[in-house]
Design an enzyme around this catalytic site. Structure first.
Site, short mmCIF file in Angstrom:
data_model
loop_
_atom_site.label_atom_id
_atom_site.label_comp_id
_atom_site.label_asym_id
_atom_site.label_seq_id
_atom_site.Cartn_x
_atom_site.Cartn_y
_atom_site.Cartn_z
N ARG A 112 -16.39 -5.32 15.94
CA ARG A 112 -16.62 -5.62 17.36
C ARG A 112 -16.96 -4.34 18.12
NH1 ARG A 112 -11.01 -5.12 16.65
NH2 ARG A 112 -10.29 -3.25 17.71
N GLU B 251 0.85 -1.19 0.00
CA GLU B 251 0.00 0.00 0.00
C GLU B 251 0.89 1.24 0.00
OE1 GLU B 251 -3.98 -0.21 2.32
OE2 GLU B 251 -2.65 1.03 3.54
C1 MV4 Z 1 -0.74 2.92 7.51
C2 MV4 Z 1 0.03 4.04 7.83
C3 MV4 Z 1 0.51 4.81 6.80
N1 MV4 Z 1 0.22 4.47 5.53
N2 MV4 Z 1 -1.01 2.63 6.24
C4 MV4 Z 1 -1.13 1.23 11.96
C5 MV4 Z 1 -2.06 0.27 12.57
C6 MV4 Z 1 -2.89 -0.24 11.48
N3 MV4 Z 1 -4.26 -0.25 11.88
C7 MV4 Z 1 -2.65 0.65 10.31
N4 MV4 Z 1 -1.55 1.51 10.65
C8 MV4 Z 1 -1.00 2.37 9.76
N5 MV4 Z 1 -1.25 2.12 8.46
C9 MV4 Z 1 -0.53 3.41 5.28
N6 MV4 Z 1 -0.80 3.10 4.01
C10 MV4 Z 1 0.27 4.32 9.16
C11 MV4 Z 1 -0.22 3.47 10.13
C12 MV4 Z 1 0.10 3.80 11.47
C13 MV4 Z 1 1.42 3.66 11.92
C14 MV4 Z 1 2.43 3.15 11.12
C15 MV4 Z 1 3.72 3.01 11.59
C16 MV4 Z 1 4.02 3.39 12.91
C17 MV4 Z 1 3.04 3.87 13.74
C18 MV4 Z 1 1.71 4.00 13.26
C19 MV4 Z 1 0.72 4.49 14.10
C20 MV4 Z 1 -0.56 4.62 13.62
C21 MV4 Z 1 -0.86 4.27 12.29
#
Ligand code: MV4
Length: 482
Positions: free
Chosen positions: A300, A208
């Site tokens: 949920r 992604e």
């Molecule tokens: C992402 C993102 C950035 N770009 N997807 C984190 C948990 C999961 N539910 C989805 N998450 C993320 N997805 C894309 N395409 C950023 C996060 C993200 C995150 C990523 C790396 C480190 C810390 C984070 C904290 C919240 C969300």
């Protein structure tokens, strides 16, 4: 998957297939509805509050985690105790489509969505594809799991770096890797695959586009069995540490009204079109230009449902039960009013000064905050012994006020009132957050904790005082030679 006719019958007795604060929360909803409750508990949870609050409680001996996962046993017990329904809470069996299906087959109402929807949204790639078909914006990426490294690199190149690799059947950040350049791709893919395989049994990983500094915004949905779908507003869950949410806010103080309107419209329309039922949460990333993208859906009841209850006045757990009974929503979207702001703080038994290592053991002192606009959902109490087997969250503090400024002031006051001694908690971190200028101004993204943590002073003032008292007591004893 087999389709079942909806069971439309009154629920008179519910088995709660969970533990801790959420078991208590479900018992409270049942009591207000005049419904009897059956709790289950492991040996380690025998002194838990929820066990005492339920009308009946049954020990599941053996492994302390399996006690809440062995669904043949749980459904058997539900039948033996003449329960009509099972509420799964969050975690454990809550998003297991086989469990939901097994309940229905055994004539027990599963208080939650249909098994087919739990299965659909449990597969993140399938969920994304479905939501895109329904007109919800998603991030560019691969539609299939990565099998061929060169093909995958080509896709990443088309999307443009940075990209993120995600486990299709994962969660909690496991099996997730950010890839900033092609030369890292292969190593990152292999480690994501291996981690996903290890934790989820399936190594499927997809690509992604990576969003640099997003906000994590989610929309609470509620739908009955007759196609009536409403939203209960949004929550800003950007403040996380290692993919664990710490602070959640209803509604986001930074989301622009026109973006919010579009977010709600897209969410409700999609849920109507898939024929979703009961409650669910649609998670989005919102980028710096206010574009939003669907990332995943939770089928949920969520930990942070409390803040939505505070701004809407709607009891989400009671609604789950009523929907499961086959009742129609007794309000329309325009009847739902969202008033003020609510913030939830997760109080975890972990030591911020020891890299948040989980703490276990005896709570020697416990005093929970109260007063106007304060709600506490807790597992902890004085003399409670925190077992080592489960999640470290021991209480949730939720505060409400009319304005953002007032709710932050109230949060500061309530967090200062909270006394928990005997085990280290993250209260010092929570107290630092509500004193931070950016938080007070409503400015935060998912990078917040990572950026702010080094600037926070996390010494526990209560602990210092306790140490001082012990030192003085020792000095007096020595002086009197006792
Ligand atoms: C992402 C993102 C950035 N770009 N997807 C984190 C948990 C999961 N539910 C989805 N998450 C993320 N997805 C894309 N395409 C950023 C996060 C993200 C995150 C990523 C790396 C480190 C810390 C984070 C904290 C919240 C969300």
């Amino acid at each position: 998957m087999i389709k079942f006719k909806p069971i439309n019958r009154e629920i008179k007795k519910v088995l709660i297939a969970n533990r801790g604060e959420i078991a208590t929360r479900i018992i409270r909803a049942c009591k207000e509805l005049g419904i009897k409750t059956v709790a289950i508990y492991s040996e380690a949870d025998s002194k838990s509050i929820y066990v005492k609050k339920a009308d009946e409680a049954y020990l599941i001996p053996g492994d302390p985690i399996q006690a809440y996962l062995n669904y043949f046993r749980i459904v058997d017990l539900a039948k033996q105790t003449k329960c009509d329904a099972i509420h799964p809470g969050y975690g454990f069996l809550s998003e297991n489509p086989e469990f939901a299906e097994y309940c229905l087959k055994q004539g027990i109402i599963f208080i939650g969505p249909k098994p087919e929807h739990i299965a659909l949204f449990g597969d993140k790639m399938a969920a994304k594809k479905k939501m895109r078909e329904l007109g919800v914006p998603v991030l560019p990426g691969s539609d299939e799991p990565i099998t061929d490294i060169n093909k995958a690199k080509k896709i990443a190149d088309e999307i443009g770096y940075p990209v993120i690799l995600k486990a299709a059947f994962g969660g909690g950040g496991r099996g997730m890797r950010i890839v900033r350049k092609e030369s890292d791709f292969e190593d990152m893919f292999r480690s994501a695959y291996n981690e996903a395989k290890k934790f989820f049994g399936r190594g499927d990983v997809f690509i992604e586009k990576y969003v640099e500094n997003p906000r994590h915004i989610e929309v609470q949905i509620m739908a009955d069995k007759y196609g009536n779908v409403v939203h209960l507003g949004d929550r800003d869950c950007s403040i996380q540490r290692r993919h664990q949410k710490i602070v959640e806010i209803a509604r986001s103080p930074s989301l622009k009204e026109e973006v919010r309107k579009e977010l709600y419209r897209a969410s409700v329309k999609a849920m109507f079109k898939v024929g979703y039922e009961n409650v669910g949460t649609i998670e989005y990333l919102v980028d710096e230009n206010d574009n939003f993208y669907f990332i995943e859906m939770n089928t949920r009841l969520q930990v942070e449902h409390t803040v939505t209850e505070m701004i809407t006045g709607i009891d989400i757990v009671q609604m789950m039960i009523k929907i499961a009974e086959g009742r129609k929503l007794d309000f329309l979207q325009e009847d739902i009013t969202m008033r003020g702001y609510a913030i939830e703080f997760r109080v975890n038994a972990e030591d911020p000064s020891k890299n948040f290592a989980p703490s276990v053991g005896l709570i020697t002192s416990y005093h929970s905050p109260g007063g106007p606009g304060v709600r506490v959902d807790a597992a902890a109490y004085k003399d409670y012994v925190i077992p080592p087997y489960y999640d470290s969250m021991i209480a949730k503090l939720s505060v409400w006020a009319l304005t953002w400024e007032q709710v932050v002031n109230r949060a500061r006051r309530a967090l200062d009132e909270f006394i928990i001694r005997g085990v280290p908690t993250n209260l010092p971190l929570l107290r630092a957050i509500v004193r931070d200028k950016d938080f007070i101004e409503g400015k935060f993204t998912t990078k917040y904790i990572e950026e702010k943590l080094p600037t926070f002073n996390l010494e526990d003032k209560a602990r210092d005082l306790e140490d001082l008292v012990a030192a003085i007591a020792g000095a007096i004893a020595a002086y009197h030679r006792i």
